[in-house]
Design an enzyme around this catalytic site. Structure first.
Site, PDB file in Angstrom:
ATOM      1  N   SER A 165       0.832  -1.198   0.000  1.00  0.00           N
ATOM      2  CA  SER A 165       0.000   0.000   0.000  1.00  0.00           C
ATOM      3  C   SER A 165       0.874   1.260   0.000  1.00  0.00           C
ATOM      4  O   SER A 165       0.615   2.216  -0.744  1.00  0.00           O
ATOM      5  CB  SER A 165      -0.935  -0.070   1.203  1.00  0.00           C
ATOM      6  OG  SER A 165      -1.281   1.178   1.665  1.00  0.00           O
ATOM      7  N   GLY A 190      -0.881   8.418   8.375  1.00  0.00           N
ATOM      8  CA  GLY A 190      -1.317   7.024   8.505  1.00  0.00           C
ATOM      9  C   GLY A 190      -0.731   6.158   7.402  1.00  0.00           C
ATOM     10  O   GLY A 190      -0.421   6.642   6.319  1.00  0.00           O
ATOM     11  N   CYS A 191      -0.568   4.850   7.710  1.00  0.00           N
ATOM     12  CA  CYS A 191       0.018   3.940   6.721  1.00  0.00           C
ATOM     13  C   CYS A 191      -0.999   3.457   5.704  1.00  0.00           C
ATOM     14  O   CYS A 191      -0.658   3.104   4.588  1.00  0.00           O
ATOM     15  CB  CYS A 191       0.638   2.735   7.406  1.00  0.00           C
ATOM     16  SG  CYS A 191       2.275   3.070   8.007  1.00  0.00           S
ATOM     17  N   ILE A 192      -2.235   3.365   6.106  1.00  0.00           N
ATOM     18  CA  ILE A 192      -3.246   2.841   5.179  1.00  0.00           C
ATOM     19  C   ILE A 192      -4.519   3.639   5.337  1.00  0.00           C
ATOM     20  O   ILE A 192      -4.959   3.920   6.401  1.00  0.00           O
ATOM     21  CB  ILE A 192      -3.463   1.320   5.373  1.00  0.00           C
ATOM     22  CG1 ILE A 192      -4.875   0.871   4.956  1.00  0.00           C
ATOM     23  CG2 ILE A 192      -3.225   0.852   6.793  1.00  0.00           C
ATOM     24  CD1 ILE A 192      -4.893   0.352   3.573  1.00  0.00           C
TER      25      ILE A 192
END
Lengths: 170, 105
Positions: free
Chosen positions: A43, B103-105
């Protein structure tokens, strides 16, 4: 504020002209805790505009198999990082308890479950590939695997496809 | 923290050029920021992304991630990659006058 002079306009460099960076992840594990590292790093790579491929092989097939992908487990057995007395870890119910605790922690951080995460990655342009040998070994058909899968590749085709990629085996 | 002049306004930016003062942003500025990074015209959907980002930032104190824009803001991820090509999370934050998402995701 310490500086008062007006600087010339600074525009962030989004690297739009950088072409050709690739990342590849090989997912070979089917446990809940080993499914997430590749998903999260993929991601991040996609957010950076990097061409990203994930190759599922061996137990990693559980991540894309419709029968198992909703139900990956985390086991404390043999995992010293849980800091439990190892003799207790094989007791009945331990794996279920550890799995549900981990799912809850992930949910609290608003991290999607594995199927939703894979769909999100696919929407971001991630390429998802199943390993031909594993498909044969586990006797799977295309319909047994998630719809977003790009296809089934033998390892030689995958290696050709990811030429020049930074590759991680998980 | 440098200041810079964009569209005849003095604004505060960080070393990379992201705005640092929420209240210095306005829609005219957003148009200039967008054209700085090659986004020609801001369509209605661009504005709905920008407005969601700014409202969510006020509510939660951090720039929403791509996934949050799609699940909570209702704009599909695929579309975000069309509206803000290649690096939508950072590009939309830049145009909306917000810091990069953490945030990472």
């Amino acid at each position: 504020m310490t500086t008062t002079e007006t600087a010339p306009m600074v525009v962030p460099d989004f690297g739009d002209e950088d072409e050709g960076r690739k990342m590849a992840f090989v997912c070979s594990k089917g446990t809940l805790d080993m499914a997430y590292p590749a998903l999260i790093m993929a991601s991040g790579a996609l957010e950076q505009g990097v061409e990203t491929h994930i190759f599922f092989t061996f137990w990693g097939m559980d991540m894309i198999n419709k029968k198992t992908m909703d139900d990956l487990k985390f086991t404390p057995v043999g995992n010293t990082a849980t800091h439990m007395p190892m003799a207790l870890t094989p007791l009945p119910g331990m794996t279920a308890m550890a799995t549900s605790r981990m799912r809850k922690q992930l949910q609290e951080l608003d991290i999607p479950d594995v199927p939703a995460f894979l769909t999100h990655l696919s929407d971001m342009g991630c390429h998802l590939w199943a390993c031909k040998m594993s498909v044969d070994m586990f006797d799977l058909e295309r319909d047994d695997m998630m719809d977003e899968l790009d296809g089934i590749l033998n390892v030689s085709d995958f290696i050709e496809l990811i030429e020049g990629a930074q590759t991680m085996f998980i | 923290m440098p200041t810079t002049a964009i569209a005849d306004k003095e604004i505060q930016v960080d070393a990379e050029g992201f705005m640092t003062e929420y209240d210095e942003w306005d829609e005219d500025l957003a148009r200039v920021l967008a054209s700085n990074i090659g986004i020609g015209e801001l369509t209605e959907v661009h504005w709905s992304v920008i407005n969601f980002l700014r409202a969510d930032y006020v509510e939660r104190g951090e720039t929403p991630t791509l996934r949050r824009v799609s699940t909570t803001g209702g704009i599909p991820t695929k579309e975000l990659f069309v509206l803000f090509p290649k690096k939508p999370a950072r590009k939309m934050a830049y145009v909306a006058g917000l810091p990069k998402p953490v945030g990472c995701i």
